[in-house]
Scaffold this motif. Structure first.
Motif, mmCIF file in Angstrom:
data_model
loop_
_atom_site.group_PDB
_atom_site.id
_atom_site.type_symbol
_atom_site.label_atom_id
_atom_site.label_comp_id
_atom_site.label_asym_id
_atom_site.label_seq_id
_atom_site.Cartn_x
_atom_site.Cartn_y
_atom_site.Cartn_z
ATOM 1 N N SER A 35 0.817 -1.220 0.000
ATOM 2 C CA SER A 35 0.000 0.000 0.000
ATOM 3 C C SER A 35 0.849 1.268 0.000
ATOM 4 O O SER A 35 0.399 2.312 0.457
ATOM 5 C CB SER A 35 -0.927 -0.001 1.222
ATOM 6 O OG SER A 35 -0.173 -0.071 2.428
ATOM 7 N N ARG A 65 -1.123 5.619 9.358
ATOM 8 C CA ARG A 65 -1.169 6.823 8.520
ATOM 9 C C ARG A 65 -1.834 7.924 9.332
ATOM 10 O O ARG A 65 -3.049 8.144 9.250
ATOM 11 C CB ARG A 65 -1.921 6.533 7.217
ATOM 12 C CG ARG A 65 -1.223 5.485 6.355
ATOM 13 C CD ARG A 65 -1.861 5.342 4.998
ATOM 14 N NE ARG A 65 -3.200 4.788 5.063
ATOM 15 C CZ ARG A 65 -3.471 3.489 5.111
ATOM 16 N NH1 ARG A 65 -2.474 2.599 5.110
ATOM 17 N NH2 ARG A 65 -4.717 3.064 5.152
ATOM 18 N N LEU A 112 1.979 3.400 -2.344
ATOM 19 C CA LEU A 112 1.469 4.560 -3.087
ATOM 20 C C LEU A 112 0.254 5.166 -2.389
ATOM 21 O O LEU A 112 0.118 6.395 -2.314
ATOM 22 C CB LEU A 112 1.120 4.159 -4.520
ATOM 23 C CG LEU A 112 2.293 3.754 -5.411
ATOM 24 C CD1 LEU A 112 1.810 3.364 -6.804
ATOM 25 C CD2 LEU A 112 3.319 4.889 -5.509
ATOM 26 N N THR A 113 -0.592 4.318 -1.864
ATOM 27 C CA THR A 113 -1.747 4.817 -1.106
ATOM 28 C C THR A 113 -1.298 5.556 0.143
ATOM 29 O O THR A 113 -1.868 6.595 0.510
ATOM 30 C CB THR A 113 -2.672 3.646 -0.719
ATOM 31 O OG1 THR A 113 -3.098 2.972 -1.895
ATOM 32 C CG2 THR A 113 -3.890 4.145 0.038
ATOM 33 N N ASN A 114 -0.273 5.033 0.809
ATOM 34 C CA ASN A 114 0.257 5.686 1.999
ATOM 35 C C ASN A 114 0.790 7.083 1.672
ATOM 36 O O ASN A 114 0.584 8.037 2.430
ATOM 37 C CB ASN A 114 1.377 4.851 2.621
ATOM 38 C CG ASN A 114 0.852 3.558 3.212
ATOM 39 O OD1 ASN A 114 -0.346 3.327 3.286
ATOM 40 N ND2 ASN A 114 1.767 2.700 3.636
ATOM 41 N N GLN A 140 -0.165 9.061 -0.745
ATOM 42 C CA GLN A 140 -1.324 9.919 -0.966
ATOM 43 C C GLN A 140 -1.967 10.326 0.354
ATOM 44 O O GLN A 140 -2.342 11.491 0.536
ATOM 45 C CB GLN A 140 -2.340 9.198 -1.857
ATOM 46 C CG GLN A 140 -1.854 8.927 -3.269
ATOM 47 C CD GLN A 140 -2.842 8.075 -4.061
ATOM 48 O OE1 GLN A 140 -3.880 7.662 -3.547
ATOM 49 N NE2 GLN A 140 -2.518 7.804 -5.322
ATOM 50 N N ASP A 141 -2.091 9.367 1.272
ATOM 51 C CA ASP A 141 -2.718 9.673 2.563
ATOM 52 C C ASP A 141 -1.898 10.672 3.368
ATOM 53 O O ASP A 141 -2.455 11.601 3.975
ATOM 54 C CB ASP A 141 -2.900 8.381 3.368
ATOM 55 C CG ASP A 141 -3.968 7.475 2.781
ATOM 56 O OD1 ASP A 141 -4.770 7.960 1.963
ATOM 57 O OD2 ASP A 141 -3.981 6.276 3.122
#
Length: 409
Positions: free
Chosen positions: A173, A246, A175-177, A179-180
């Motif tokens: 995760s 996050r 890339l999601t991290n 963004q977050d």
């Protein structure tokens, strides 16, 4: 006597110290007006409020972070600080040791900043400063470990350390991290709409043509921010990789520094591309728009007031607090101190309750706090220990479940 103010006062002192350093740094880089703008951006932001109200070490970590940056500013170019080079090296040494002993994430921050700075000194061919700087930072890290040897164990073999190392090797995760964390940073520092100002400043620079400040001093100041930027991005990218959660606490160290950047960019936009116009409007917009990010306030725990009111009539009852982890029940510490007796338990280790509960004065009943989603096993163990002749009622489900067990008359 437990009091939240024991921690909040320390955070407030760090907040004021951050304000002073932020103002001094931004003023030296871009002038007084930029400094006031940066101060407002940081001082009224959700990030600053969270840093103060979160009773842990992250406000202090942010202080050591911006002090570390300010000391590098003093070493930038050919400037000679008032205390001389030896005084500056001593300051870097002390700041590094204090930062590492405050929170291990300072090691990551210092790693990237020191790496970038060594490259800068190498390119500048300032050999004596390079060796002195690298030597002082290395000795500071060694001294930190010597003062608190458990650092190595915590980083390499503790549960949290192993979790971070595992995420460094494998993180689906990532890339999601990223963004977050970007989302958290933008909202924490700029509010819901404050991002409009740096975007508008960027568009103005694109339309007007990229031109640096027309004097050499201002241009050198901007180069300092350019040199610092890769270190900040390196920290953010690695934190997004290894942080267990996050949440804003892991990037709080970047918030005051981010305010320096945005305040400087917006002011230079007003000064050099808009002829000095718009500064007052920008200040007003900051004060109006920043509070739109206050929905990111995460450490006021206003929702707990409902639970306080629900359990207040039962302060004369003993309490059993059960959580999934051995430290989880400390979340209730501020209200549990009012009860005559408190027992803490872990959901997977409830057997000692059979000996401990009968030792309490249960003539008027018992309160059971649970923060686990499935608390049926906890309730069953309590019922088995108490035996027949007891009933229970749900007092509140706010911020965890609270049950009242009482004898049947």
């Amino acid at each position: 006597m437990f009091s939240k103010w024991q921690g909040i006062i320390i955070n407030l002192v760090c907040f004021v110290a951050i304000d002073l350093l932020l103002f001094a740094l931004t003023k030296a880089i871009a002038g007084r007006k930029a400094a006031w703008l940066s101060l407002i951006l940081w001082g009224f932001s959700a990030g600053a409020i969270n840093a103060v109200t979160f009773v842990r070490m992250y406000a202090m970590l942010a202080f050591w972070g911006i002090l570390f940056v300010y000391l590098h500013w003093l070493a930038f170019g050919e400037k000679k600080p008032l205390l001389g080079r030896y005084g500056l090296l001593a300051g870097l040494f002390f700041c590094t040791v204090a930062g590492v002993l405050t929170q291990y994430y300072f090691l990551i921050f210092a790693f990237f900043l020191c790496g970038v700075w060594c490259i800068y000194l190498l390119v500048q061919k300032r050999w004596k400063e390079l060796f002195a700087y690298a030597g002082v930072e290395l000795v500071a890290v060694v001294c930190s470990v010597a003062l608190y040897p458990s650092i190595l164990n915590h980083l390499t073999s503790s549960g949290r350390g192993m979790q971070s190392l595992g995420a460094l090797v494998h993180n689906d995760s990532y890339l999601t991290n990223i963004q977050d964390f970007l989302f958290i940073g933008i909202w924490s520092l700029f509010g819901g709409f404050m991002w409009i100002l740096p975007v508008l400043a960027f568009l103005v620079w694109c339309c007007k043509g990229w031109k640096l400040a027309p004097n050499q001093k201002s241009t050198e100041s901007l180069w300092f921010l350019a040199i610092l930027f890769p270190a900040l991005m390196g920290y953010l990218l690695l934190i997004a990789r290894i942080a267990p959660y996050r949440t804003d606490r892991y990037i709080m160290i970047l918030f005051p520094i981010g305010a320096v950047y945005i305040g400087t960019v917006i002011w230079l936009t007003c000064k050099y591309l808009l002829g000095g116009k718009g500064y007052s409007l920008v200040l007003v917009l900051c004060l109006v728009l920043i509070p739109t990010g206050w929905n990111m306030l995460g450490y006021l725990f206003m929702e707990r007031q409902e639970r306080y009111q629900a359990v207040e009539p039962y302060q004369d009852l003993p309490v059993l607090a059960v959580d999934q982890f051995d430290y989880g029940s400390s979340l209730y510490a501020d209200e549990l101190v009012k009860h005559p007796a408190v027992l803490f338990g872990v959901v997977d280790e409830l057997e000692p309750l059979t000996q401990l509960l009968p030792q309490q004065d249960l003539s008027h009943g018992l309160l059971v706090y649970t923060s686990v989603q499935e608390d049926g096993a906890v309730l069953q163990k309590v019922e088995e220990t108490l035996g027949e002749g007891w009933q229970r009622e749900l007092v509140t489900q706010n911020f965890g479940n609270v049950y009242r067990f009482y004898p049947v008359e």
